[in-house]
Write a protein that holds these residues in place. Structure first.
Motif, PDB file in Angstrom:
ATOM      1  N   MET A   1       0.858  -1.181   0.000  1.00  0.00           N
ATOM      2  CA  MET A   1       0.000   0.000   0.000  1.00  0.00           C
ATOM      3  C   MET A   1       0.903   1.244   0.000  1.00  0.00           C
ATOM      4  SD  MET A   1      -3.035   1.030   2.715  1.00  0.00           S
ATOM      5  CE  MET A   1      -3.777  -0.558   2.605  1.00  0.00           C
ATOM      6  N   ASN A   2       0.628   2.191  -0.893  1.00  0.00           N
ATOM      7  CA  ASN A   2       1.445   3.389  -0.979  1.00  0.00           C
ATOM      8  C   ASN A   2       1.011   4.441   0.058  1.00  0.00           C
ATOM      9  OD1 ASN A   2      -0.783   4.797  -2.047  1.00  0.00           O
ATOM     10  ND2 ASN A   2      -0.185   4.350  -4.151  1.00  0.00           N
ATOM     11  N   LEU A   3       1.798   5.499   0.188  1.00  0.00           N
ATOM     12  CA  LEU A   3       1.530   6.509   1.217  1.00  0.00           C
ATOM     13  C   LEU A   3       0.175   7.195   1.048  1.00  0.00           C
ATOM     14  CD1 LEU A   3       2.561   7.885   3.764  1.00  0.00           C
ATOM     15  CD2 LEU A   3       3.725   9.546   2.301  1.00  0.00           C
ATOM     16  N   PRO A   4      -0.217   7.620  -0.168  1.00  0.00           N
ATOM     17  CA  PRO A   4      -1.551   8.231  -0.285  1.00  0.00           C
ATOM     18  C   PRO A   4      -2.681   7.291   0.169  1.00  0.00           C
ATOM     19  CG  PRO A   4      -0.250   8.758  -2.218  1.00  0.00           C
ATOM     20  CD  PRO A   4       0.541   7.750  -1.423  1.00  0.00           C
ATOM     21  N   GLU A   5      -2.541   5.994  -0.112  1.00  0.00           N
ATOM     22  CA  GLU A   5      -3.560   5.040   0.335  1.00  0.00           C
ATOM     23  C   GLU A   5      -3.554   4.897   1.853  1.00  0.00           C
ATOM     24  OE1 GLU A   5      -2.283   1.674  -1.936  1.00  0.00           O
ATOM     25  OE2 GLU A   5      -3.779   2.018  -3.504  1.00  0.00           O
ATOM     26  N   ARG A   6      -2.367   4.855   2.446  1.00  0.00           N
ATOM     27  CA  ARG A   6      -2.271   4.730   3.908  1.00  0.00           C
ATOM     28  C   ARG A   6      -2.827   5.967   4.597  1.00  0.00           C
ATOM     29  NH1 ARG A   6       3.227   2.308   5.949  1.00  0.00           N
ATOM     30  NH2 ARG A   6       1.853   1.637   7.619  1.00  0.00           N
ATOM     31  N   VAL A   7      -2.492   7.151   4.062  1.00  0.00           N
ATOM     32  CA  VAL A   7      -3.022   8.396   4.635  1.00  0.00           C
ATOM     33  C   VAL A   7      -4.536   8.439   4.457  1.00  0.00           C
ATOM     34  CG1 VAL A   7      -3.063  10.915   4.361  1.00  0.00           C
ATOM     35  CG2 VAL A   7      -0.878   9.697   4.427  1.00  0.00           C
ATOM     36  N   GLY A   8      -5.013   8.050   3.282  1.00  0.00           N
ATOM     37  CA  GLY A   8      -6.450   8.024   3.035  1.00  0.00           C
ATOM     38  C   GLY A   8      -7.177   7.086   3.985  1.00  0.00           C
ATOM     39  N   ASN A   9      -6.608   5.906   4.198  1.00  0.00           N
ATOM     40  CA  ASN A   9      -7.203   4.963   5.148  1.00  0.00           C
ATOM     41  C   ASN A   9      -7.230   5.540   6.553  1.00  0.00           C
ATOM     42  OD1 ASN A   9      -7.806   2.906   3.343  1.00  0.00           O
ATOM     43  ND2 ASN A   9      -5.847   1.875   3.632  1.00  0.00           N
ATOM     44  N   ARG A  10      -6.152   6.230   6.909  1.00  0.00           N
ATOM     45  CA  ARG A  10      -6.073   6.817   8.254  1.00  0.00           C
ATOM     46  C   ARG A  10      -7.119   7.921   8.417  1.00  0.00           C
ATOM     47  NH1 ARG A  10      -6.111   6.297  13.062  1.00  0.00           N
ATOM     48  NH2 ARG A  10      -4.878   7.673  14.332  1.00  0.00           N
ATOM     49  N   ILE A  11      -7.292   8.738   7.400  1.00  0.00           N
ATOM     50  CA  ILE A  11      -8.313   9.785   7.435  1.00  0.00           C
ATOM     51  C   ILE A  11      -9.694   9.147   7.595  1.00  0.00           C
ATOM     52  CG2 ILE A  11      -9.481  11.572   6.047  1.00  0.00           C
ATOM     53  CD1 ILE A  11      -6.607  12.267   4.979  1.00  0.00           C
ATOM     54  N   ARG A  12      -9.946   8.072   6.861  1.00  0.00           N
ATOM     55  CA  ARG A  12     -11.225   7.352   6.982  1.00  0.00           C
ATOM     56  C   ARG A  12     -11.423   6.848   8.420  1.00  0.00           C
ATOM     57  NH1 ARG A  12     -10.445   3.587   3.489  1.00  0.00           N
ATOM     58  NH2 ARG A  12     -11.360   4.706   1.751  1.00  0.00           N
TER      59      ARG A  12
END
Length: 115
Positions: A1-12
């Motif tokens: 999982m790339n950083l934008p996906e990890r950040v997006g998941n964290r925001i969710r």
């Protein structure tokens, strides 16, 4: 999982800990709800300014966005706790911290007695 996906998941995760919809976060952050959806999916490469809007909307410290934990049940409980704590004034937060210390000490002593 790339950083934008990890950040997006964290925001969710943080949004859901507040019990918010994407629309509610979008309103709090001054963004469009479809944009929030793209961020949460990792489809958007967001700027620091946009990240600041989201952090401000969520009312969390910026560092919370980059706390990637594998234990999602633990993380969810911590997120809910942090959400509640972020609503308190400093004096109330200090009082809660003292109470939590007493409670945690009680659990530690009780656990030690069980062994």
């Amino acid at each position: 999982m790339n950083l934008p996906e990890r950040v997006g998941n964290r925001i969710r995760e943080l949004r859901k800990a507040k019990g918010w919809t994407q629309e509610q976060l979008a309103e709090a952050a001054g963004l469009h709800y479809s944009y929030i959806g793209g961020v949460e999916r990792g489809d958007r490469n967001i700027s620091l300014e946009t990240l600041e809007k989201i952090v401000t909307g969520l009312n969390v410290p910026a560092a919370e966005i980059f706390k990637f934990e594998e234990d999602t049940e633990y993380r969810r409980a911590m997120d809910e706790h942090m959400t509640l704590m972020n609503t308190l004034e400093a004096k109330d937060l200090r009082a809660l911290t003292r109470a939590n210390q007493d409670i945690i000490e009680h659990f530690i002593i009780a656990k030690a007695g069980d062994t």
